[in-house]
Design a protein around this motif. Sequence first.
Motif, PDB file in Angstrom:
ATOM      1  N   SER A   1       0.830  -1.212   0.000  1.00  0.00           N
ATOM      2  CA  SER A   1       0.000   0.000   0.000  1.00  0.00           C
ATOM      3  C   SER A   1       0.860   1.257   0.000  1.00  0.00           C
TER       4      SER A   1
ATOM      5  N   SER B   1       3.528   2.044  -1.854  1.00  0.00           N
ATOM      6  CA  SER B   1       3.828   2.567  -3.196  1.00  0.00           C
ATOM      7  C   SER B   1       2.669   3.401  -3.715  1.00  0.00           C
ATOM      8  N   VAL B   2       1.458   2.938  -3.416  1.00  0.00           N
ATOM      9  CA  VAL B   2       0.266   3.614  -3.936  1.00  0.00           C
ATOM     10  C   VAL B   2      -0.009   4.909  -3.166  1.00  0.00           C
ATOM     11  N   GLY B   3       0.001   4.798  -1.842  1.00  0.00           N
ATOM     12  CA  GLY B   3      -0.312   5.973  -1.009  1.00  0.00           C
ATOM     13  C   GLY B   3       0.735   7.064  -1.147  1.00  0.00           C
TER      14      GLY B   3
ATOM     15  N   HIS C   1       2.854   7.521  -3.608  1.00  0.00           N
ATOM     16  CA  HIS C   1       2.820   8.089  -4.957  1.00  0.00           C
ATOM     17  C   HIS C   1       1.784   9.220  -5.012  1.00  0.00           C
ATOM     18  N   ALA C   2       0.588   8.924  -4.495  1.00  0.00           N
ATOM     19  CA  ALA C   2      -0.482   9.934  -4.525  1.00  0.00           C
ATOM     20  C   ALA C   2      -0.108  11.153  -3.678  1.00  0.00           C
ATOM     21  N   MET C   3       0.492  10.902  -2.512  1.00  0.00           N
ATOM     22  CA  MET C   3       0.868  12.039  -1.654  1.00  0.00           C
ATOM     23  C   MET C   3       1.946  12.898  -2.314  1.00  0.00           C
TER      24      MET C   3
ATOM     25  N   LEU D   1       2.291  13.309  -5.566  1.00  0.00           N
ATOM     26  CA  LEU D   1       1.614  14.107  -6.601  1.00  0.00           C
ATOM     27  C   LEU D   1       0.921  15.301  -5.953  1.00  0.00           C
ATOM     28  N   GLU D   2       0.240  15.042  -4.825  1.00  0.00           N
ATOM     29  CA  GLU D   2      -0.420  16.145  -4.108  1.00  0.00           C
ATOM     30  C   GLU D   2       0.587  17.206  -3.672  1.00  0.00           C
TER      31      GLU D   2
ATOM     32  N   ARG E   1       6.731  16.023   3.409  1.00  0.00           N
ATOM     33  CA  ARG E   1       5.949  16.973   2.626  1.00  0.00           C
ATOM     34  C   ARG E   1       6.388  18.415   2.887  1.00  0.00           C
TER      35      ARG E   1
ATOM     36  N   SER F   1      -8.258   5.589   6.424  1.00  0.00           N
ATOM     37  CA  SER F   1      -9.468   6.121   5.814  1.00  0.00           C
ATOM     38  C   SER F   1     -10.368   6.780   6.851  1.00  0.00           C
TER      39      SER F   1
END
Length: 397
Positions: free
Chosen positions: A211, A213-215, A217-219, A221-222, A319, A372
């Motif tokens: 999870s 790699s997915v999370g 990656h999205a963060m 991009l954000e 971040r 979530s």
Amino acid sequence: MTAAPPFPMHVSVTDARAYLTALLPPRTAETVPLAQAYGRTLAHDVPALVSHPSATESALDGIAAREADTLAATPDAPARLRVIGESRAGAAFTGTVRAGECVRIYTGAPLPAGADAICPVEQLSDDGPDGVLLRRAASPADVRHEGGDFRAGEVVLYAGQRLTAPRLALAAALGHAELSVQRRLRVALLSTGDEVVTPGQPLTPGQVYDSNSVGLHAMLLEAGCEVLPLGHAPDSPQALQAAIDAAGGADVLLTSGGVSMGKYDFMRDLLVEQGRVSFWKVRMRPGGPAILGGWNGLPVFGLPGNPVSSLVVFHVIVRPALTGQPPQTLRLRAATPFRALPDKTAFWRGVIDGGTVRDYGQQGSGILRSLSDADALVIVPEGQPAQPGDDVDVILL
Ligand code: AMP
Ligand code: MG
């Protein structure tokens, strides 16, 4: 007696952020068209090229008149004015409004010479072919003055601001077709762990889906970064080295897993034994084992493998360093107690409800549903627990 390690350990969250910031390259600028500027960070201050409004205009549909002619108007004794023309957006009335006269006008249409006030259409009735009755005085407050919003030359957007949708719209209104923005940071992303499996593949007991790699990656991009996904590497020093070598061209490599105290935590070994370490371990929970180092000139930030821990470290340290902006915090009233830790800042997951925040309950960093269900990270400084009714700082997730 064991010798002290040749790098700082147990650093503060603030210091961890500063160490990472120091390893990132200076941000150069590039020019991009507006359509590609969403989410980017302005490299320079942005002046208005024009004034807005570009002419003095009406804020309403109605008539433009001289206020003095209409002051006595009431519903019982309306004022009568003679209509001498029309001003609409894009087609101004070119004459002058004199005593006893008015011009029909529409929102955004230029105010004719001589007029100084607007009476809205709701307060008007027609009176013969060229007359109009006003049940209320015309008001100067419904005139928008040239440059009342911004004037040509005035700086309206600032270097370092993130281009949100409203700011992009404003940049267009200022007259810009392109903007100078900071070059995106290129972040390579690698998950590690023998038990880690790509979603879509079958899972056997003892394995876990990737999870991070997915999370992450999205963060990323954000956070406005370009992502170089390196997939996932098993727990072997050779495999990790090969994966890191594939991160060439990136500004920084973000890894997850393998940085704790375990025998198979090779990411830590690699940096400590063969790389260069800026710090290991941060005084925070979750996320304490994070490490920052370098490998062949490439900065490497090692997040703990736990998806909850990696999320928290990303929000609190990574971040802010990548974006140059400290985490945005919000002050909320605690609805439940929040426990403090003696020598660490705690970032407990919280649920926001009607202006208060309550403990999510299950604070174990293996509780993935909190990713979530929780709305916020509640910041509890070292040794300073919060009681119900206290104000606490939270970071929105
Ligand atoms: P580690 O930091 O490698 O000791 O891993 C800590 C925990 O996080 C273990 O339970 C791992 O199975 C889990 N974990 C590590 N990497 C990932 C990942 N990419 N996705 C989901 N869970 C992970
Ligand atoms: Mg591991």
